[in-house]
Every structure is written in structure tokens, then in C-alpha cells.
Scaffold this motif. Structure first.
Motif, PDB file in Angstrom:
ATOM      1  N   ASP A   1      45.220 -16.179 -39.365  1.00 19.82           N
ATOM      2  CA  ASP A   1      45.779 -14.845 -39.548  1.00 19.82           C
ATOM      3  C   ASP A   1      44.667 -13.913 -40.031  1.00 19.82           C
ATOM      4  OD1 ASP A   1      45.361 -15.477 -42.219  1.00 19.82           O
ATOM      5  OD2 ASP A   1      47.445 -16.021 -42.574  1.00 19.82           O
ATOM      6  N   PRO A   2      44.909 -12.598 -39.997  1.00 19.70           N
ATOM      7  CA  PRO A   2      43.862 -11.639 -40.402  1.00 19.70           C
ATOM      8  C   PRO A   2      43.332 -11.883 -41.814  1.00 19.70           C
ATOM      9  CG  PRO A   2      45.636 -10.504 -39.265  1.00 19.70           C
ATOM     10  CD  PRO A   2      46.108 -11.907 -39.464  1.00 19.70           C
ATOM     11  N   GLU A   3      44.205 -12.313 -42.719  1.00 18.51           N
ATOM     12  CA  GLU A   3      43.777 -12.564 -44.097  1.00 18.51           C
ATOM     13  C   GLU A   3      42.740 -13.682 -44.156  1.00 18.51           C
ATOM     14  OE1 GLU A   3      45.662 -13.823 -48.449  1.00 18.51           O
ATOM     15  OE2 GLU A   3      46.980 -13.431 -46.740  1.00 18.51           O
ATOM     16  N   GLY A   4      42.968 -14.729 -43.375  1.00 20.45           N
ATOM     17  CA  GLY A   4      42.031 -15.842 -43.365  1.00 20.45           C
ATOM     18  C   GLY A   4      40.676 -15.459 -42.799  1.00 20.45           C
ATOM     19  N   MET A   5      40.671 -14.522 -41.860  1.00 18.32           N
ATOM     20  CA  MET A   5      39.413 -14.116 -41.233  1.00 18.32           C
ATOM     21  C   MET A   5      38.624 -13.130 -42.103  1.00 18.32           C
ATOM     22  SD  MET A   5      40.236 -13.865 -37.144  1.00 18.32           S
ATOM     23  CE  MET A   5      41.746 -12.922 -37.200  1.00 18.32           C
ATOM     24  N   THR A   6      39.276 -12.538 -43.105  1.00 23.05           N
ATOM     25  CA  THR A   6      38.578 -11.566 -43.951  1.00 23.05           C
ATOM     26  C   THR A   6      38.439 -12.027 -45.395  1.00 23.05           C
ATOM     27  OG1 THR A   6      40.689 -10.437 -44.359  1.00 23.05           O
ATOM     28  CG2 THR A   6      39.329  -9.609 -42.541  1.00 23.05           C
ATOM     29  N   SER A   7      38.875 -13.238 -45.676  1.00 21.97           N
ATOM     30  CA  SER A   7      38.798 -13.761 -47.040  1.00 21.97           C
ATOM     31  C   SER A   7      37.436 -14.405 -47.300  1.00 21.97           C
ATOM     32  CB  SER A   7      39.902 -14.798 -47.283  1.00 21.97           C
ATOM     33  OG  SER A   7      39.686 -15.476 -48.502  1.00 21.97           O
ATOM     34  N   TRP A   8      36.895 -14.166 -48.505  1.00 25.56           N
ATOM     35  CA  TRP A   8      35.625 -14.785 -48.891  1.00 25.56           C
ATOM     36  C   TRP A   8      35.810 -16.262 -49.248  1.00 25.56           C
ATOM     37  CZ3 TRP A   8      30.860 -13.024 -48.205  1.00 25.56           C
ATOM     38  CH2 TRP A   8      30.688 -11.653 -47.981  1.00 25.56           C
ATOM     39  N   TYR A   9      37.051 -16.682 -49.415  1.00 25.67           N
ATOM     40  CA  TYR A   9      37.311 -18.060 -49.833  1.00 25.67           C
ATOM     41  C   TYR A   9      37.967 -18.890 -48.729  1.00 25.67           C
ATOM     42  CZ  TYR A   9      36.321 -15.813 -54.259  1.00 25.67           C
ATOM     43  OH  TYR A   9      35.710 -15.095 -55.256  1.00 25.67           O
ATOM     44  N   SER A  10      38.019 -18.331 -47.541  1.00 21.97           N
ATOM     45  CA  SER A  10      38.534 -19.048 -46.383  1.00 21.97           C
ATOM     46  C   SER A  10      37.345 -19.375 -45.471  1.00 21.97           C
ATOM     47  CB  SER A  10      39.562 -18.193 -45.630  1.00 21.97           C
ATOM     48  OG  SER A  10      40.087 -18.911 -44.535  1.00 21.97           O
ATOM     49  N   VAL A  11      37.014 -20.654 -45.383  1.00 24.49           N
ATOM     50  CA  VAL A  11      35.782 -21.073 -44.707  1.00 24.49           C
ATOM     51  C   VAL A  11      36.062 -21.473 -43.264  1.00 24.49           C
ATOM     52  CG1 VAL A  11      33.901 -22.746 -44.727  1.00 24.49           C
ATOM     53  CG2 VAL A  11      34.748 -21.814 -46.876  1.00 24.49           C
ATOM     54  N   TRP A  12      35.261 -20.902 -42.350  1.00 30.62           N
ATOM     55  CA  TRP A  12      35.383 -21.225 -40.923  1.00 30.62           C
ATOM     56  C   TRP A  12      33.980 -21.417 -40.340  1.00 30.62           C
ATOM     57  CZ3 TRP A  12      40.070 -22.046 -38.705  1.00 30.62           C
ATOM     58  CH2 TRP A  12      41.190 -21.524 -39.347  1.00 30.62           C
ATOM     59  N   GLY A  13      33.610 -22.637 -40.056  1.00 27.16           N
ATOM     60  CA  GLY A  13      32.356 -22.885 -39.363  1.00 27.16           C
ATOM     61  C   GLY A  13      31.137 -22.379 -40.104  1.00 27.16           C
ATOM     62  N   GLN A  14      30.120 -21.974 -39.331  1.00 25.37           N
ATOM     63  CA  GLN A  14      28.844 -21.564 -39.900  1.00 25.37           C
ATOM     64  C   GLN A  14      28.523 -20.126 -39.524  1.00 25.37           C
ATOM     65  OE1 GLN A  14      25.603 -24.605 -39.689  1.00 25.37           O
ATOM     66  NE2 GLN A  14      26.897 -25.521 -38.134  1.00 25.37           N
ATOM     67  N   ASN A  15      27.525 -19.587 -40.221  1.00 20.17           N
ATOM     68  CA  ASN A  15      26.942 -18.299 -39.850  1.00 20.17           C
ATOM     69  C   ASN A  15      25.430 -18.479 -39.755  1.00 20.17           C
ATOM     70  OD1 ASN A  15      28.989 -15.888 -39.874  1.00 20.17           O
ATOM     71  ND2 ASN A  15      29.600 -17.209 -41.580  1.00 20.17           N
ATOM     72  N   ILE A  16      24.845 -17.938 -38.684  1.00 18.48           N
ATOM     73  CA  ILE A  16      23.417 -18.100 -38.424  1.00 18.48           C
ATOM     74  C   ILE A  16      22.831 -16.718 -38.160  1.00 18.48           C
ATOM     75  CG2 ILE A  16      21.685 -19.271 -37.005  1.00 18.48           C
ATOM     76  CD1 ILE A  16      23.913 -21.261 -36.193  1.00 18.48           C
ATOM     77  N   ALA A  17      21.685 -16.447 -38.791  1.00 17.32           N
ATOM     78  CA  ALA A  17      21.084 -15.119 -38.677  1.00 17.32           C
ATOM     79  C   ALA A  17      19.641 -15.220 -38.190  1.00 17.32           C
ATOM     80  CB  ALA A  17      21.126 -14.398 -40.021  1.00 17.32           C
ATOM     81  N   LYS A  18      19.212 -14.182 -37.464  1.00 15.63           N
ATOM     82  CA  LYS A  18      17.809 -14.062 -37.067  1.00 15.63           C
ATOM     83  C   LYS A  18      17.231 -12.847 -37.781  1.00 15.63           C
ATOM     84  CE  LYS A  18      14.707 -13.761 -33.077  1.00 15.63           C
ATOM     85  NZ  LYS A  18      14.605 -13.700 -31.599  1.00 15.63           N
ATOM     86  N   LEU A  19      16.182 -13.064 -38.550  1.00 11.74           N
ATOM     87  CA  LEU A  19      15.572 -11.984 -39.320  1.00 11.74           C
ATOM     88  C   LEU A  19      14.488 -11.269 -38.509  1.00 11.74           C
ATOM     89  CD1 LEU A  19      15.176 -13.676 -42.826  1.00 11.74           C
ATOM     90  CD2 LEU A  19      17.193 -12.629 -41.779  1.00 11.74           C
TER      91      LEU A  19
END
Length: 814
Positions: free
Chosen positions: A209-227
Motif C-alpha cells: 500500500d502507499p504507506e508501506g512504500m513511503t515509510s522509513w521503517y518498511s523495508v523493500w529490497g535494496q537501493n543502489i546509487a552511482k555518484l
């Protein structure tokens, strides 16, 4: 000149066929193992290096302080992507990476599970995955367009062009058509990120749900960044507190929840529990394997060196004659190095053949897909091995023999006897030391793994099958779990009515270090009580043979005991409860509940972990109301555990499949064995143990060949002494003992050094287990006697044969 060097070297090697053969066999076996291991290490170290500007790519790791302990994980919330993209201008591109799986329709209308990865549009532009068809700038922007690999295209479309065609995937309750907009070359084997289908992140609305996708405490997979610049990572870390304070508001507490950036180069070697479910390799394994390969090669080199020194008396006359004819030191040195190079080169060729033959076994042992490609890196490894072994094996004999003074040699005053050559004694002793060290390490590992294998886990695994229940998609996690449990209950009841089934239970967690969910709730003193939770149903306790030591089991009927809990003994001991069935969890946030029983302690995780407090419940609502922390690292769907009532497995399987097709028509029926899940927890250490065992066998083989040649050389140089001793009345056994005691002392020295050292070196390995056992002193004693007996057997067989020669024949021979 060069031609003469090789011609003379070849002539000398062919003249002494026994010694050449022993060196060739030893070096070939050692090089075969070395090539395989060093190629494997090079392959592992090459992971993720093919991405352009890989030094700029970072994985984002979360850090959360829970009850005084910092929990680290490479899984992170979805909101990280949008927040960091806005807050950190140092980030050039950023993407989420979430793996999921649903049912897919194949061309023949059959269904099977299909995995895919949800990513942002930046994904393909960040990484070096090769797009064969499609415009890279237009990929992953339309919600219902996907990018697939060549293997996936072949599975769904055969040899047809997949662009513009559709794949039907069950998203939510219905099948959705996804149009193929891009085709990728198959993912390289040395990529940590492996996938079959890339799907736009917009499809997360089917899973959260939208809450899960915007919560700082709901974890989904990884995030990868290129600097934009690798050095910018320090700027990001410095600004992290300010960004988190702005994002969390009142929930912010300095140093308790933040993120750090880690180079993708370390992705394949991550040892963090929260590694995002990636296949990783412990870097320590690579150094251990490299060490084993080097030791095996060293033993083979020692054989070469000791035999070359043993033949010094014969070769000394050759050196003396050549020096009087005008040969200088450098020419002689190069001549002996040429011999070493020739035999090493031939051994390398044979070693490559052996490596190719051993490759399937190696891949099976380590569950890898290593392919011996001979690119620049591999050719460099081969050349390096040939040069290294030429130097190790040939350097000392070359410099030693080339430095002999021709006058002493030709006058016959040069004496090289085994008893006076401390170097040779030391080299042979070092061979024994390495061999016994590897054997002792093998003994320790085999004993520990046998202890693990035979240890009573506290539950039954024999003839227990694990069957995954199809997911019931919902944007609400609790709703999805609840409805899946209802589906599982229908199937469990159908199985329980079959005569082929002894018992059937429902569970979320099965067995393993990350199987049960990690939760916590706050205590009155402000600390957190950490424990594990599992949601169960049906005859769960009976299916696993778990024992109730106090109270009763949960009522399996739907609706009954929905707010009741079962706990294990460790849970009760944590609160010093004498009668847990009269207690409540010490936190008022929990909904009204009752602890109805206590399960006898069992190992729900591998034996690397101690037994921890566990709580069992039937519904998530009863638990979720009171907890303050939840960490899910594995499966979230219920599974059915089924125990057979007889040994007729075919009838048992047929019954399971028949009820499956009735309850879940059109769904693919798949199962695993519970005992295989148990064994898989220790697979890495089992593989390492097998590798050490193989290495010890090779070390013994090479060392024994060297010992055989050394004894033969020693006896050949003392045949007249043997003849004189026999004429003076010495027995064959006394003469054999004369030779044997020298080697016996060397063997004892190798044993006395290697056995304590093996215990010291294996200490850190064995300490990783919660259940551990060292071999008994009897085992080490038998190992010692076995090593001594093996050495004496080789020496006595050689020397006793020499004593049977008529002394008249040896004394008259000049």
C-alpha cells in the motif's frame, strides 16, 4: 646456444626417467589443482568489475540501533530513492532493486513461477548489462513494459523476435499482459545482480500500500546509487544526520537510524546478514583455497629440489667437466633452470588437461558455473605459475650445483650424503609438516561436521516434505498472510484426511538462520526483548515431533486460539517464569492473550546459532499489536509440512499431488525435503572440508612419491656401506633401521609441530558453531601412529630390498 641448452636439458631428463617421472607426476597434479583454484579465485575477484565506472557505484546500507545493538542491513526502504535523489546532488543516478516472483503463463498455457526485479529507469544506465534490442533511454518508463534476457526470451518466444510481444504475469488477483520493450544479453556469471526480467518500480502498487512504500521503517529490497565522483561519499556521510533529521522529524534520534554507502566491489563478498538475498562468497574462503593450492605446489617443488640435491654427486662430475671446458657460472645456472623450466612447462600442459577433467567435479563441489576461459588474465596466471615453479623448484639446485668447485669434484672429495644434508632433511620434514597439517585439519573438520550431522535438533526431519502455498496477493501484508493461511488450511485438512499422511502442519518459517522472523518489544526498563516468531497451524507440532513440556498445543480449528501463544523453554527462562501458562507478555501494548503451552527447546536455526526465545502464534494481529521491531529475512508465505505414514514415497507423493490439483487447480506442484534444508545450512563448510581432504590426499601422494625417490637416492649412494655391514654380520632389519630412524625423527618432528598448530589454526573455524566437538586424543594418536607407520613402510620396503642384494656384487662394482 639456446638450442643446446634445451637439447642437453631434454637429454638429462630422459636419462633419469624415474626422477623425471616423479617430478612430472607431482608437478602435474599440483598444477592441475593450482590452475583450477587460482582460476576460480580470479573469477570470484572479477565479480562486478565489468560495469563501466564501477568505482562510482555504491550499495546503500541501513543502520538501526535496537536495544543497544546496531542492526546493519543492505535492505532499505523504498523512500530512500526519492529522498536521496533530492537531498544529495552528489548522486548522479539511483535505483531501487526489489526481487519478487509471481505465476506466468507459458506458450503451452501451463503456469510456472517467474521471478523478476523491480527497478527505476536509471538501472540500465547505471550498470554494464548489454542491451541488444531497444532504446536504453526509453526502457522501464511504462508500467506495463518490461526488459528480458535472451534466456527468458527463448523460454517464452523460442527463436522469434520478442520485441513487442507480451508475457502474461499474475499481478494481484488477475493476469496482466507485459509488453517486451528491450532485450538484454544474458547476465554475466560474474555479476552479483542476477535477474530474468526487469519491471518498472511502479508495479510495487501490486505488493504494497502507499504507506508501506513511503515509510522509513518498511523495508523493500535494496537501493543502489552511482555518484558523480567516488570521493563524494564522504560528503554524503557527513550530511546524513541532517538529511535523516529532516526526513524523520520527531522520530529522529542522532546515531540511531542512518545510511552509509558501500562500493559495489564488495557486494559479492558481503558477510552481512542483510545482504539482500544475494549469492555471496566469503573472501576468507578464497584465501584458504589459495593457501591450499600454494602448499600443494610447494610440496611438489620440494620434491624437485630434494631430488636435484640428491643427484648432486652424479651431476657434480658433469659440472666439473663443463667448468674445466670453459663453461661459466651463469651458463651452468641457466642450463639447470632450463631443465626446471622444461619439466614445469610439460607439467603445466598436463595440469591444464587435468584441470579441465576436474572442472565438473569442482563445479559440483562448490555449486559454481566456473568455465576455464583462457583470456589475458588466465594466460597471465599460467605464465606466472610456470615461472614461479621454475624459480622455486629449480633455483637452489641451479645455484648450488653451478657453484661447485671443479677441483674438489674431479678429485672425488665431494661428499653428499643424506645424513649430512640438513637442508634436505628440513625440506622433507617440511613436506611431512604440511601433509600432517592438512590431515589434522581434515580430521577436525570431519569430526565437527559429523557432530553437526548426528546432533539431535529436537525435531524430526525424516520423510517430512515442505510445500509452498501459492501467494494470495494484497497490498496489505497482514491480509495477504491471513488469506494465504486460509488456503493452506484447506490443503492441510485435505492431506490430514489421507491415509498416506501421518500428520500435516502449517508454518511460515521452516529451518535456517533466517527462517523465523526477528521481533522485539520494549520492557519496563526501556530495553528491548528480542525473540523470534513463527506463525503455525494444523498439526505443526506433530509433523515435526515437537514436545509440549507444559500446558497444551494451539487449537488447529479456524478462529480458535487466535490470540493465544505458544513459547519455547528459552522464552520462559528469559523471564524466570515458573508457570508460563499463568503469565502474560510483559508489555501492555499486546492485545489480550494467553500463553497456553511451552514447547521443549529445539534448534530452529542452524547449529551456528544458540537456541533463542521463540513465540508461536496463529495470527499476525496478536503479535504485531505489541512489537516495536520486525525483521523478515526470508519467506513470507505459509508452507505445509507433511510427514509420510509409510515408506511408500511414490504413493505418498501421488496423494499430495492429487489433493494439490483439487485445491489449487492450474498451480504447479513443487516440494522440498526438510532434511535437505537442514543440510544446506552447512554446505559451505562441508565443501571446504571436502576441499581440504582432497588437498591432504594430494599432498600425501606427492610427498610419498618424493619420499620414495629420496630413500632410493639415499640407498643408491650407500650400497657399498650396506654390503660391508652385511659382510660384518649386520642383519637386514638393523640396516633398514639405520635408514628408517633418520626419517622417523623427521616424521616425528613434522607431527609434533603440525598437530598443535592445526588445533590453533582451526580454533577460529570451530568457534563459529554453537555446538562444537574436538576430536578425541585417541584420534590424534592414531593419526600420529598412521603417519609414522606410513613413513616406515616406505623406508623399510626400499631399504629391505637393498639388503637382499648379494654384498659380493655391490663390493666388486666400482
Amino acid at each position: 646456444m639456446w638450442k643446446n641448452y634445451f637439447k642437453i636439458a631434454l637429454r638429462n631428463l630422459l636419462k633419469h626417467k624415474l626422477h623425471t617421472g616423479i617430478n612430472l607426476i607431482g608437478l602435474s597434479i599440483a598444477l592441475g589443482v593450482g590452475i583450477l583454484i587460482f582460476f576460480f579465485v580470479q573469477f570470484e575477484l572479477s565479480f562486478d568489475s565489468f560495469h563501466p565506472e564501477s568505482e562510482k557505484i555504491y550499495r546503500i546500507q541501513s543502520h538501526e540501533l535496537v536495544d543497544g545493538e546496531m542492526i546493519e542491513s543492505f535492505s532499505s526502504p523504498m523512500i530512500v530513492e526519492s529522498t536521496f535523489r533530492e537531498e544529495f546532488p552528489q548522486i548522479e543516478k539511483i535505483t531501487g532493486y526489489i526481487t519478487a516472483g509471481v505465476q506466468a503463463k507459458l506458450p503451452d498455457e501451463s503456469k510456472e513461477n517467474q521471478s523478476f526485479s523491480l527497478v527505476h529507469p536509471d538501472f540500465l544506465e547505471m550498470f554494464g548489462f548489454e542491451l541488444i534490442q531497444g532504446d536504453i533511454s526509453q526502457q522501464l518508463k511504462d508500467k506495463y513494459e518490461i526488459v528480458i534476457t535472451e534466456a527468458t526470451a527463448e523460454k517464452y518466444f523460442g527463436s522469434e523476435n520478442p520485441i513487442g510481444k507480451s508475457i502474461s504475469l499474475k499481478m494481484g488477483e488477475d493476469f496482466q499482459e507485459y509488453r517486451v520493450s528491450g532485450l538484454l544479453k544474458d547476465i554475466p556469471a560474474n555479476s552479483s545482480i542476477q535477474f530474468e526480467i526487469l519491471m518498472p518500480i511502479a508495479n510495487m502498487d501490486f505488493f504494497s500500500d502507499p504507506e508501506g512504500m513511503t515509510s522509513w521503517y518498511s523495508v523493500w529490497g535494496q537501493n543502489i546509487a552511482k555518484l558523480r565522483n567516488p570521493e563524494d561519499v564522504n560528503v554524503i556521510h557527513e550530511r546524513m544526520d541532517a538529511v535523516m533529521k529532516s526526513a524523520l522529524g520527531e522520530d529522529y534520534a542522532q546515531g540511531e537510524f542512518y545510511f552509509t554507502f558501500h562500493p559495489i566491489a564488495g557486494m559479492h563478498f558481503s558477510e552481512s546478514q542483510g545482504d539482500g538475498g544475494l549469492e555471496t562468497t566469503r573472501k576468507s574462503l578464497l584465501w584458504i583455497l589459495s593457501g591450499i593450492a600454494f602448499l600443494v605446489l610447494l610440496i611438489a617443488c620440494i620434491n624437485f629440489t630434494t631430488m636435484a640435491i640428491g643427484r648432486a654427486t652424479t651431476r657434480a662430475k658433469e659440472v666439473g667437466v663443463r667448468k674445466t671446458m670453459g663453461a661459466n657460472y651463469s651458463q651452468l645456472t641457466f642450463q639447470f633452470l632450463t631443465e626446471a623450466f622444461l619439466i614445469t612447462l610439460v607439467s603445466a600442459i598436463v595440469g591444464v588437461i587435468l584441470a579441465e577433467l576436474l572442472l565438473p567435479t569442482f563445479n559440483t563441489l562448490f555449486e559454481k558455473q566456473l568455465d576455464l576461459n583462457y583470456g589475458l588474465a588466465q594466460i597471465a596466471i599460467l605464465i606466472g605459475l610456470v615461472l614461479l615453479i621454475t624459480a622455486l623448484a629449480g633455483a637452489y639446485p641451479a645455484f648450488y650445483l653451478s657453484s661447485m668447485r671443479p677441483i674438489r669434484v674431479l678429485k672425488g672429495s665431494l661428499s653428499i650424503r643424506f645424513g649430512k644434508q640438513n637442508l634436505r632433511k628440513g625440506l622433507v620434514g617440511f613436506q611431512f609438516f604440511i601433509s600432517f597439517l592438512l590431515i589434522a585439519a581434515t580430521l577436525i573438520m570431519v569430526n565437527q561436521m559429523n557432530t553437526i550431522r548426528n546432533y539431535d535438533l529436537g525435531f524430526d526431519t525424516d520423510q517430512v516434505l515442505v510445500i509452498d502455498i501459492p501467494d494470495v496477493p494484497s497490498t496489505s501484508f497482514v491480509t495477504s498472510l491471513k488469506e494465504s493461511f486460509q488456503e493452506a488450511d484447506t490443503y492441510q485438512k485435505a492431506l490430514a484426511a489421507r491415509s498416506e499422511v501421518a500428520s500435516a502442519g502449517i508454518t511460515v518459517g521452516t529451518y535456517g538462520d533466517q527462517a523465523f522472523w526477528e521481533v522485539a518489544f520494549p520492557l519496563e526498563d526501556g530495553s528491548q526483548f528480542n525473540f523470534y516468531v513463527n506463525f503455525i497451524g494444523g498439526d505443526y507440532l506433530d509433523a515435526l515431533g515437537l514436545e509440549i513440556v507444559d500446558g497444551r498445543a494451539l487449537n488447529p480449528q479456524i478462529g480458535a486460539d487466535s490470540s493465544a501463544f505458544l513459547i519455547n523453554e528459552a522464552f520462559a527462562e528469559a523471564f524466570n517464569w515458573e508457570d508460563p501458562t499463568q503469565e502474560l507478555l510483559p508489555n501492555t501494548r499486546f492485545a489480550p492473550h494467553q500463553i497456553v503451552g511451552v514447547v521443549k527447546d529445539f534448534h530452529h536455526a542452524s547449529l551456528y546459532q544458540p537456541i533463542e526465545p521463540i513465540l508461536f502464534a496463529k495470527t499476525p494481529e496478536a503479535v504485531f499489536s505489541g512489537i516495536s521491531n520486525l525483521m523478515i529475512r526470508s519467506n513470507t508465505n505459509p508452507r505445509v509440512l507433511v510427514k509420510a505414514s509409510s515408506s511408500d514415497f511414490d504413493a505418498f507423493k501421488a496423494a499430495l499431488e492429487q489433493e494439490w490439483n483439487r485445491v489449487f487447480p492450474g498451480e504447479s506442484f513443487e516440494f522440498t525435503f526438510l532434511d535437505e534444508s537442514v543440510e544446506s545450512q552447512y554446505r559451505a563448510d562441508e565443501r571446504l572440508g571436502k576441499m581440504v581432504f582432497i588437498a591432504s590426499c594430494i599432498a600425501i601422494l606427492i610427498a610419498s612419491m618424493g619420499l620414495l625417490a629420496m630413500v632410493a637416492l639415499s640407498i643408491a649412494g650407500r650400497t657399498k656401506e650396506i654390503g660391508i655391514r652385511k659382510v660384518l654380520g649386520a642383519s637386514g632389519w638393523s640396516i633398514s633401521w639405520m635408514f628408517g630412524k633418520e626419517y622417523l625423527l623427521i616424521t616425528l618432528a613434522g607431527l609434533l609441530i603440525s598437530l598443535p598448530l592445526s588445533i590453533y589454526l582451526m580454533q577460529s573455524w570451530i568457534e563459529q558453531f554453537a555446538v562444537k566437538a574436538w576430536p578425541s586424543w585417541i584420534s590424534f594418536t592414531l593419526l600420529g601412529f598412521g603417519g609414522i607407520g606410513f613413513t616406515l613402510l616406505i623406508v623399510y620396503l626400499q631399504s629391505f630390498r637393498a639388503t637382499q642384494v648379494n654384498p659380493v656384487k655391490t663390493l666388486k662394482d666400482e
